[in-house]
Design a protein around this motif. Structure first.
Motif, PDB file in Angstrom:
ATOM      1  N   MET A  87       0.863  -1.174   0.000  1.00 37.89           N
ATOM      2  CA  MET A  87       0.000   0.000   0.000  1.00 37.89           C
ATOM      3  C   MET A  87       0.904   1.230   0.000  1.00 37.89           C
ATOM      4  SD  MET A  87      -2.960  -1.279  -0.159  1.00 37.89           S
ATOM      5  CE  MET A  87      -3.948   0.185  -0.022  1.00 37.89           C
ATOM      6  N   GLN A  89       1.099   5.269   0.432  1.00 39.00           N
ATOM      7  CA  GLN A  89       0.430   6.460   0.958  1.00 39.00           C
ATOM      8  C   GLN A  89       1.214   7.686   0.497  1.00 39.00           C
ATOM      9  OE1 GLN A  89       0.852   7.768   5.124  1.00 39.00           O
ATOM     10  NE2 GLN A  89      -1.372   7.512   5.229  1.00 39.00           N
ATOM     11  N   THR A  98      -4.141   6.955  -0.770  1.00 39.42           N
ATOM     12  CA  THR A  98      -3.564   5.621  -0.641  1.00 39.42           C
ATOM     13  C   THR A  98      -3.992   4.770  -1.829  1.00 39.42           C
ATOM     14  OG1 THR A  98      -3.757   5.786   1.756  1.00 39.42           O
ATOM     15  CG2 THR A  98      -3.361   3.605   0.858  1.00 39.42           C
TER      16      THR A  98
END
Length: 104
Positions: A87, A89, A98
């Protein structure tokens, strides 16, 4: 009667808290793109709607930060990361977004 009132209080508290947005109202979402995705060459381009530096954090699927970097350009090197799903961000000018990133 006391038990019924206590149960109603707990349920009403739960309903109110479930309806609240966890993001703060003054924080906007950062719109950005990652390409190529999936990554094969060890780098990814991070393009956003706004000019300026971007603070990048990459998390593994367990929530551990595996890469943290302030990005001035658009090219982010991820060759140190093992293949998998991450992930990403992006924080830029009080905006946060995100997205999922796949590294092969």
């Amino acid at each position: 009667m006391k038990q019924l009132l206590l149960l109603l209080f707990i349920l009403s508290t739960y309903v109110v808290s479930a309806q609240q947005d966890p993001r703060s109202p003054d924080r906007a979402e950062a719109h950005f793109s990652l390409h190529p995705n999936p990554v094969k060459d060890g780098f990814v381009y991070v393009e956003s709607d706004h000019e300026g530096p971007k603070d990048i954090r990459i998390y593994d699927l367990f929530g551990k930060v595996v890469l943290e970097q302030r990005l001035i350009s658009q090219k982010l090197f991820v060759s140190t990361l093992v293949p998998g799903v991450y992930m990403v961000q992006v924080r830029q000018e009080e905006r946060i977004g995100t997205k999922k990133l796949v590294i092969r």
